[in-house]
Design an enzyme around this catalytic site. Sequence first.
Site: not given
Ligand code: IMP
Length: 183
Positions: A106, A109
Amino acid sequence: MSSDECDYKLDYIMLSSDAIQRRVSELAMEIEREYRGKEIIVTGVLKGAAIFMADLVRRIGPSVDVRMDFIAVSSYGDLSTSSGVVKIVKDMDTYAEDKNILLVEDIMDTGLTLAYLGEIFTARAPKSVRTCVLLEKPDRKKVDTAIDYKGFTIADEFVVGYGLDYAGRWRHLPDIWNVIEKK
Ligand code: IMP
């Protein structure tokens, strides 16, 4: 918990359902061009990618042999900031060796989730591993993970809807909303 007890509220629509659907069609066309005549295991990262993936695969034509699978990783729990801890809590059912894997996420981040999954899948000796991510927040990036098919680049704001949640809420909304803390 009733909606009255949530400390965040919907603020404004950042991406409308129409804009999302247009972009998903474009991504599906790109994927179709790339994989025509081949098999792909489209692998969604639960739960956030479920709605995006459902729309995406339905726009890929029959010239691609599309298979669907899912994986679940531990991520944020009920918090809006990354714990940095990523582990597989449900693995895919397909044997990945010699397969074309298309990971569907989705949102990217910090990039930790995709970086980790990239490593895991590469170790399984697939034919190829590519990533399709609906949203990217470049300001928050901690690791340099490449996205092969990207929907939108967004600012560093917390968003919900179209599969994305805050503490389990708002995944079902067709638009993507920015949420803010209640005063
Ligand atoms: P990463 O490992 O930091 O890239 O995180 C990815 C995961 O963080 C995504 O699959 C989401 O579940 C969650 N996430 C990060 N930002 C958001 C946001 O703005 N809204 C909802 N979920 C988020």
